[in-house]
Design an enzyme around this catalytic site. Structure first.
Site, PDB file in Angstrom:
ATOM      1  N   SER A  31      12.709 -32.309  54.467  1.00 17.58           N
ATOM      2  CA  SER A  31      13.178 -30.928  54.346  1.00 17.58           C
ATOM      3  C   SER A  31      11.937 -30.049  54.398  1.00 17.58           C
ATOM      4  O   SER A  31      10.809 -30.544  54.239  1.00 17.58           O
ATOM      5  CB  SER A  31      13.885 -30.771  52.993  1.00 17.58           C
ATOM      6  N   TYR A  72      14.721 -32.440  43.879  1.00 18.77           N
ATOM      7  CA  TYR A  72      14.833 -32.433  45.344  1.00 18.77           C
ATOM      8  C   TYR A  72      13.449 -32.323  45.984  1.00 18.77           C
ATOM      9  O   TYR A  72      13.104 -33.091  46.897  1.00 18.77           O
ATOM     10  CB  TYR A  72      15.720 -31.250  45.756  1.00 18.77           C
TER      11      TYR A  72
HETATM   12  P1  NAD Z   1      26.305 -33.085  53.371  1.00 17.50           P
HETATM   13  O1  NAD Z   1      26.717 -32.923  51.955  1.00 17.50           O
HETATM   14  O2  NAD Z   1      27.033 -32.328  54.435  1.00 17.50           O
HETATM   15  O3  NAD Z   1      26.311 -34.634  53.776  1.00 17.50           O
HETATM   16  C1  NAD Z   1      25.737 -35.605  52.962  1.00 17.50           C
HETATM   17  C2  NAD Z   1      26.468 -36.920  53.197  1.00 17.50           C
HETATM   18  O4  NAD Z   1      25.810 -37.919  52.394  1.00 17.50           O
HETATM   19  C3  NAD Z   1      27.932 -36.892  52.767  1.00 17.50           C
HETATM   20  O5  NAD Z   1      28.750 -37.443  53.805  1.00 17.50           O
HETATM   21  C4  NAD Z   1      27.960 -37.766  51.513  1.00 17.50           C
HETATM   22  O6  NAD Z   1      29.183 -38.479  51.341  1.00 17.50           O
HETATM   23  C5  NAD Z   1      26.804 -38.720  51.788  1.00 17.50           C
HETATM   24  N1  NAD Z   1      26.270 -39.317  50.558  1.00 17.50           N
HETATM   25  C6  NAD Z   1      25.987 -38.704  49.376  1.00 17.50           C
HETATM   26  N2  NAD Z   1      25.544 -39.596  48.499  1.00 17.50           N
HETATM   27  C7  NAD Z   1      25.517 -40.803  49.126  1.00 17.50           C
HETATM   28  C8  NAD Z   1      25.141 -42.108  48.742  1.00 17.50           C
HETATM   29  N3  NAD Z   1      24.719 -42.370  47.493  1.00 17.50           N
HETATM   30  N4  NAD Z   1      25.243 -43.105  49.650  1.00 17.50           N
HETATM   31  C9  NAD Z   1      25.687 -42.856  50.905  1.00 17.50           C
HETATM   32  N5  NAD Z   1      26.065 -41.643  51.323  1.00 17.50           N
HETATM   33  C10 NAD Z   1      25.982 -40.629  50.439  1.00 17.50           C
HETATM   34  O7  NAD Z   1      24.748 -32.721  53.380  1.00 17.50           O
HETATM   35  P2  NAD Z   1      23.736 -32.358  54.570  1.00 17.50           P
HETATM   36  O8  NAD Z   1      23.345 -30.948  54.397  1.00 17.50           O
HETATM   37  O9  NAD Z   1      24.243 -32.824  55.881  1.00 17.50           O
HETATM   38  O10 NAD Z   1      22.467 -33.228  54.102  1.00 17.50           O
HETATM   39  C11 NAD Z   1      22.045 -34.402  54.760  1.00 17.50           C
HETATM   40  C12 NAD Z   1      20.563 -34.601  54.495  1.00 17.50           C
HETATM   41  O11 NAD Z   1      19.829 -33.500  55.041  1.00 17.50           O
HETATM   42  C13 NAD Z   1      20.181 -34.684  53.015  1.00 17.50           C
HETATM   43  O12 NAD Z   1      19.191 -35.672  52.829  1.00 17.50           O
HETATM   44  C14 NAD Z   1      19.612 -33.303  52.741  1.00 17.50           C
HETATM   45  O13 NAD Z   1      18.718 -33.313  51.664  1.00 17.50           O
HETATM   46  C15 NAD Z   1      18.940 -33.016  54.056  1.00 17.50           C
HETATM   47  N6  NAD Z   1      18.674 -31.605  54.308  1.00 17.50           N
HETATM   48  C16 NAD Z   1      19.694 -30.704  54.315  1.00 17.50           C
HETATM   49  C17 NAD Z   1      19.397 -29.365  54.555  1.00 17.50           C
HETATM   50  C18 NAD Z   1      20.472 -28.325  54.568  1.00 17.50           C
HETATM   51  O14 NAD Z   1      20.126 -27.142  54.521  1.00 17.50           O
HETATM   52  N7  NAD Z   1      21.750 -28.679  54.642  1.00 17.50           N
HETATM   53  C19 NAD Z   1      18.087 -28.963  54.794  1.00 17.50           C
HETATM   54  C20 NAD Z   1      17.076 -29.926  54.778  1.00 17.50           C
HETATM   55  C21 NAD Z   1      17.376 -31.246  54.541  1.00 17.50           C
END
Ligand code: NAD
Length: 260
Positions: free
Chosen positions: A142, A155
């Site tokens: 991130s 985080y």
């Molecule tokens: P999201 O909530 O849309 O999706 C996350 C997915 O992970 C969900 O399908 C959930 O069921 C699954 N999950 C959660 N805990 C789990 C576990 N213990 N085992 C297996 N699956 C699990 O979130 P997102 O925004 O798509 O985030 C995905 C990744 O991207 C994360 O690592 C997040 O930190 C990172 N990220 C997101 C952003 C943002 O702004 N959305 C920015 C930077 C990084």
């Protein structure tokens, strides 16, 4: 390397960024295991991919913080498709609170999903990658791998930690033809972000609109969210890169929020 018929495991691929990466990899010809805690949603995501690219997706039930479930999930993919060529360790959650109010249980849960999850999935795929002398591991970092924001101690700590894991793996994996890199997105409008808008508004004492405009997008060059497709494109670039020149790196896609 092209992704044609490459076996890819994407964790947290039932929704959000992971789902977009799985779709992008399938469009590039890869076979994609949609691994997620939520099996129903993983099956729906895999079915949607198979509707467009028959036979290219399978759903795998996996809690990335459980060694047993990770090993079983990877074994299921290897039994079906023979190996693993690409891992995207993407599953993640967000919990916001100031340090003094951060419950120890929440801290441990965050580190378990983000750090243990990356370690366990990496450890499980490496024997297959080392045996064939090639592979790519992508860790979902991130902008918070590079900088900090209030309320996000666990985080930020976890996302910084992923840089260390990727760099170490780049060194260990190099002689085996295995690359490791980190993707660092800015804010992407997914369930993970939608959940924290009202939480941050309450904690910071500002409106939800101000959270979006000032906290999330205030430092960008154009006030825009990064899209799921943007992040999927970066993942494809890393995964399909043709040589081992690109390893141990992290790439920020954040509309200029953070520059280095
Ligand atoms: P999201 O909530 O849309 O999706 C996350 C997915 O992970 C969900 O399908 C959930 O069921 C699954 N999950 C959660 N805990 C789990 C576990 N213990 N085992 C297996 N699956 C699990 O979130 P997102 O925004 O798509 O985030 C995905 C990744 O991207 C994360 O690592 C997040 O930190 C990172 N990220 C997101 C952003 C943002 O702004 N959305 C920015 C930077 C990084």
């Amino acid at each position: 390397m092209t992704l044609t018929d490459k076996v890819c495991i994407v964790t947290g691929a039932a929704s959000g960024i992971g789902s977009g990466i799985a779709r992008r990899f399938a469009r590039a010809g890869g076979k994609v295991a949609v691994a997620d805690l939520n099996l129903d949603a993983a099956q729906a995501a895999a079915s949607a991919i198979n509707a467009e690219h028959p036979g290219k997706a399978m759903a795998v039930a996996m809690d990335v913080s459980s060694e047993e479930q990770v090993d079983a999930g990877v074994a299921q993919v290897v039994a079906a498709w023979g190996t693993v060529d690409v891992l995207v360790s993407n599953a993640g959650i967000q919990i916001v609170n100031p340090v003094q109010d951060f419950a120890f249980a929440d801290w441990k849960k965050m580190l378990a999903i983000h750090l243990d999850g990356a370690f366990l999935t990496t450890k499980a795929v490496l024997p297959h990658m080392y045996a064939q002398g090639s592979g790519t591991v992508l860790l979902m970092g991130s902008v918070h791998s590079k900088t900090a924001s209030p309320l996000k101690s666990a985080y930020v700590t976890a996302k910084h930690g992923l840089l260390g894991l990727a760099r170490t793996l780049a060194r260990e994996g190099g002689p085996h033809g295995v690359r490791a890199n980190v993707i660092c997105p800015g804010f992407v409008r997914t369930a993970l972000v939608d959940k924290q808008i009202p939480e941050q508004a309450k904690e910071l004492g500002i409106s939800e609109e101000e959270v979006v405009k000032k906290v999330m997008l205030g430092q960008t060059v154009d006030g825009e969210f990064t899209s799921i497709e943007d992040v999927a494109e970066v993942a494809h670039f890393f995964a399909a890169f043709p040589t081992n020149a690109l390893t141990g790196q992290s790439l920020i896609a954040s509309h200029g929020w953070f520059m280095e």
